[in-house]
Scaffold this active site. Structure first.
Site, PDB file in Angstrom:
ATOM      1  N   LYS A  34       0.832  -1.222   0.000  1.00  0.00           N
ATOM      2  CA  LYS A  34       0.000   0.000   0.000  1.00  0.00           C
ATOM      3  C   LYS A  34       0.862   1.267   0.000  1.00  0.00           C
ATOM      4  CE  LYS A  34      -2.274  -0.820   3.829  1.00  0.00           C
ATOM      5  NZ  LYS A  34      -1.643  -2.107   4.244  1.00  0.00           N
ATOM      6  N   ARG A 109      -9.234   1.070   8.953  1.00  0.00           N
ATOM      7  CA  ARG A 109      -8.796  -0.296   9.234  1.00  0.00           C
ATOM      8  C   ARG A 109      -9.849  -1.055  10.021  1.00  0.00           C
ATOM      9  NH1 ARG A 109      -3.029   0.667   9.025  1.00  0.00           N
ATOM     10  NH2 ARG A 109      -1.757  -1.174   9.200  1.00  0.00           N
ATOM     11  N   ARG A 144      11.403  -5.539   3.996  1.00  0.00           N
ATOM     12  CA  ARG A 144      10.940  -4.146   3.981  1.00  0.00           C
ATOM     13  C   ARG A 144      11.840  -3.261   4.850  1.00  0.00           C
ATOM     14  NH1 ARG A 144       4.809  -2.473   4.895  1.00  0.00           N
ATOM     15  NH2 ARG A 144       4.994  -3.324   6.998  1.00  0.00           N
ATOM     16  N   ARG A 177      11.319  -1.963  10.464  1.00  0.00           N
ATOM     17  CA  ARG A 177      10.363  -1.574  11.492  1.00  0.00           C
ATOM     18  C   ARG A 177      10.311  -2.645  12.571  1.00  0.00           C
ATOM     19  NH1 ARG A 177       4.993  -0.056   8.203  1.00  0.00           N
ATOM     20  NH2 ARG A 177       4.108  -1.122  10.005  1.00  0.00           N
ATOM     21  N   ARG A 188      -0.272  -9.223  13.222  1.00  0.00           N
ATOM     22  CA  ARG A 188      -0.855  -8.165  12.365  1.00  0.00           C
ATOM     23  C   ARG A 188      -1.723  -8.772  11.263  1.00  0.00           C
ATOM     24  NH1 ARG A 188       4.196  -5.176  10.526  1.00  0.00           N
ATOM     25  NH2 ARG A 188       2.808  -3.716   9.505  1.00  0.00           N
TER      26      ARG A 188
END
Ligand code: AMP
Length: 231
Positions: A34, A109, A144, A177, A188
């Protein structure tokens, strides 16, 4: 590099219809792309990317009251309470740069967040879901990296920085992260399926949803996203 067809992708000039489809929502699991796609769309359409995750990370970094409230939820992979996030979003979309449109990346969300947007009278033109299987998400998310200064997102294989560990945009350091650790990612994804995935039906019922299958490259996915926005 963007493919040739992407570079020559044409949007109608102002007055050609695009002014009606500028308030966009991107849906998708964490790590579906996203943030990266929102950056591409933001540059292509000239509208701001609003990432509630980036706003919250900045608040945590600065130790603000909102950041203090959000930190423990974020660290454990849980969602920050609706009232906190809705307040942040409301203030952000009231800013001047949002008057010609925006792309919401990571909001809403939950169904109550989507209902809050409706209650605010915010017109949403299109909702694009990026569909990536959980197994691919787990593999992707390990690579990431984000810039700790400006929040830009990278991937060691799919979207590497020009200089390893250094953000192309601002020269800040790129880091993994904390909530991208494998055990937090599982949490998550669970939160996503239980709490966020129902938004797919919410926006389908409003006739606003388009689903794009996330492709292995940023460029291939961007082409599909931009075609979906234009459709
Ligand atoms: P993201 O960068 O979008 O993956 O968001 C990182 C974390 O910020 C999430 O795991 C949540 O803890 C929190 N967060 C971001 N956006 C929202 C939202 N709309 N509602 C609740 N929590 C959020």
């Amino acid at each position: 590099m963007f493919s040739r067809s992407f570079l020559f992708y044409k949007f109608p000039p102002s007055g050609g219809g695009m002014e009606n489809i500028m308030n966009l929502i991107l849906l998708g699991a964490p790590g579906a792309g996203k943030g990266t796609q929102a950056e591409v769309i933001s540059k292509t359409l000239g509208i701001p990317q609003i990432s509630t995750g980036n706003i919250l990370r900045e608040a945590v970094k600065n130790g603000t009251e909102c950041g203090l409230k959000a930190k423990s939820f974020m660290d454990s992979g849980a969602l920050v309470p609706d009232d906190v996030v809705i307040g942040i979003l409301k203030d952000r979309i009231a800013e001047d740069d949002c008057k010609n449109g925006f792309i919401l990346d990571g909001f809403p969300r939950t169904v109550p967040q989507a209902e809050a947007l409706e209650a605010m009278g915010v017109r949403i033109d299109k909702v694009i879901e990026i569909d990536v299987p959980d197994e691919d998400i787990k593999n992707r998310i390990g690579g990431r990296r984000v810039c700790e200064k400006c929040g830009a997102s990278y991937h060691v294989s799919f979207k590497p920085t020009k200089v390893e560990g250094i953000c192309d945009s601002c020269g800040g350091n790129t880091v993994q992260r904390k909530d991208d650790a494998p055990e937090t990612v599982i949490e998550r994804l669970k939160t996503y399926h239980e709490t966020t995935a129902p938004l797919v039906d919410f926006y389908k019922n409003l006739g606003k949803l388009t689903t794009v299958v996330g492709k292995p490259t940023v460029e291939a996915t961007s082409e599909l996203m931009l075609a979906a926005i234009k459709a």
